[in-house]
Write a protein that holds these residues in place. Structure first.
Motif, short mmCIF file in Angstrom:
data_model
loop_
_atom_site.label_atom_id
_atom_site.label_comp_id
_atom_site.label_asym_id
_atom_site.label_seq_id
_atom_site.Cartn_x
_atom_site.Cartn_y
_atom_site.Cartn_z
N GLU A 1 0.65 -1.11 -0.05
CA GLU A 1 -0.03 -0.05 0.15
C GLU A 1 0.94 1.31 0.07
N ASN A 2 0.32 2.52 -0.40
CA ASN A 2 0.89 3.65 -0.28
C ASN A 2 2.39 3.55 -1.14
N LYS A 3 2.31 3.10 -2.27
CA LYS A 3 3.45 2.65 -3.17
C LYS A 3 4.56 1.95 -2.33
N VAL B 1 3.18 5.34 8.18
CA VAL B 1 2.56 5.01 6.84
C VAL B 1 2.42 3.40 6.91
#
Length: 147
Positions: A60-62, A139
């Protein structure tokens, strides 16, 4: 006659007192057994040892997170695991990926393929996702939905 009455009264009182103490010990033993039984039941309820849950990680989130998460026998196991490098990566048990309400398990190694974590005392049934989260950067790197 006064001394005989006094001795007899003392003997009866002592017998009653000792008898009561003995009964109290029996009750204490019964209470200890009940407490042990309750503790075992609570421990059994807190951890789901009967079934196995597993899921595949998705980044997720690159960020990249790959591998399998498995919960079995009060252990969380990461198999064929790899992740993007992060400064402070931890594994959490979460409900639908919600870190704020999740349970932090331990720090992880982003490049160690096999990792195992003890879940003793954790009510596993409250969670449905294993989440990899960077505490320092706040993150989510990835998660695995457990089935």
């Amino acid at each position: 006659m006064n001394i005989k009455t006094l001795l007899l009264s003392g003997t009866i009182a002592t017998s009653l007192l000792l008898g009561a103490c003995n009964n109290m010990d029996d009750k204490k033993d019964d209470m200890k057994e009940e407490a042990k039984s309750e503790t075992k039941k609570e421990h059994r309820d807190m951890t789901d040892t009967k079934g196995m849950q597993e899921g595949m990680f998705k980044g997720e989130n690159k960020e990249k997170v790959e591998g399998k998460a498995m919960i079995k026998d009060n252990k969380l196991m990461l198999k064929d695991f790899s992740s993007s490098k992060g400064p402070d990566l931890h594994v959490y048990l979460t409900k639908d990926g919600d870190i704020k309400k999740g349970k932090k398990i331990d720090k992880i190694d982003y490049d160690k393929a096999e990792q195992t974590f003890d879940l003793k005392g954790i009510h596993v049934k409250d969670y449905n996702t294993v989440t990899i989260y960077c505490d320092k950067a706040h993150v989510t790197f990835g998660s695995a939905t457990l089935k």
